[in-house]
Each structure stands twice: as structure tokens, then as C-alpha cells.
Design a protein around this motif. Structure first.
Motif, short mmCIF file in Angstrom:
data_model
loop_
_atom_site.label_atom_id
_atom_site.label_comp_id
_atom_site.label_asym_id
_atom_site.label_seq_id
_atom_site.Cartn_x
_atom_site.Cartn_y
_atom_site.Cartn_z
N LYS A 85 4.86 -1.79 -29.20
CA LYS A 85 4.95 -1.13 -27.90
C LYS A 85 4.75 0.38 -28.04
CE LYS A 85 5.80 -1.74 -23.55
NZ LYS A 85 4.79 -2.38 -22.73
N GLU B 222 1.17 1.68 -28.41
CA GLU B 222 0.27 1.67 -27.26
C GLU B 222 0.05 3.12 -26.83
OE1 GLU B 222 1.81 -0.77 -24.13
OE2 GLU B 222 1.89 -2.55 -25.41
N PRO B 223 -1.20 3.49 -26.59
CA PRO B 223 -1.49 4.90 -26.27
C PRO B 223 -0.68 5.46 -25.09
CG PRO B 223 -3.52 3.72 -26.68
CD PRO B 223 -2.41 2.70 -26.67
N ALA B 224 -0.54 4.70 -24.03
CA ALA B 224 0.19 5.21 -22.86
C ALA B 224 1.64 5.51 -23.21
CB ALA B 224 0.12 4.19 -21.72
N VAL B 225 2.26 4.65 -23.96
CA VAL B 225 3.66 4.85 -24.34
C VAL B 225 3.77 6.00 -25.33
CG1 VAL B 225 5.67 3.79 -25.44
CG2 VAL B 225 4.26 2.44 -23.89
N LYS B 226 2.89 5.99 -26.32
CA LYS B 226 2.94 7.02 -27.37
C LYS B 226 2.78 8.42 -26.77
CE LYS B 226 0.64 6.26 -31.18
NZ LYS B 226 -0.45 6.16 -32.18
N TYR B 227 1.75 8.60 -25.95
CA TYR B 227 1.51 9.92 -25.38
C TYR B 227 2.56 10.30 -24.34
CZ TYR B 227 -2.85 9.47 -27.91
OH TYR B 227 -3.77 9.30 -28.89
N GLY B 228 3.09 9.32 -23.66
CA GLY B 228 4.17 9.59 -22.71
C GLY B 228 5.41 10.09 -23.43
#
Length: 73
Positions: free
Chosen positions: A46, A49-55
Motif C-alpha cells: 500500500k 503505491e504512488p498516490a499514497v507514497k507522495y501523499g
């Protein structure tokens, strides 16, 4: 039509075997070490995942800036 005792015994034995198989599967699935490993793998996937990592990076940056701003006052 009444059933004979042999067929009843076969059904009971089949039910016992299915129950034993189900219990074995539940034992494997609920093993604490296995649950921890599965949860760890799920979280790593999880977080990758790019969206989670960058968030998370953005949220950390904002918190860091707020802490820095408060410390400089």
C-alpha cells in the motif's frame, strides 16, 4: 424411504473429514506469525503505491514546516 446405517455412517465420516479440513485451514489462516507477515506485506504494498507514497511525503513536509515555523517563533 429409511436410510441404512452404512450410508449414515459414510455421511458422518464425510462430515468429520470436511470439518477437520476446515479446522486445519482456519488454524493456518489464523496463525499469528502468518497474520503479522500478511499485514506487513499488505502495508508495504500500500505504501509503495504512488498516490499514497507522495501523499505521505507531502503530509510529512507540511508537518515538518509547521514544526519548524513554530520552533522559530
Amino acid at each position: 424411504m429409511p436410510r441404512d446405517t452404512d450410508s449414515i455412517e459414510r455421511e458422518i465420516e464425510k462430515a468429520r473429514n470436511e470439518l477437520a479440513s476446515t479446522l486445519d485451514e482456519l488454524t493456518v489462516r489464523t496463525n499469528p506469525k502468518r497474520l503479522v507477515e500478511h499485514t506487513k506485506q499488505t502495508l508495504i504494498a500500500k505504501f509503495n503505491e504512488p498516490a499514497v507514497k507522495y501523499g505521505l511525503i507531502a503530509a510529512s513536509a507540511v508537518v515538518g514546516l509547521l514544526v519548524l515555523r513554530k520552533a522559530l517563533r
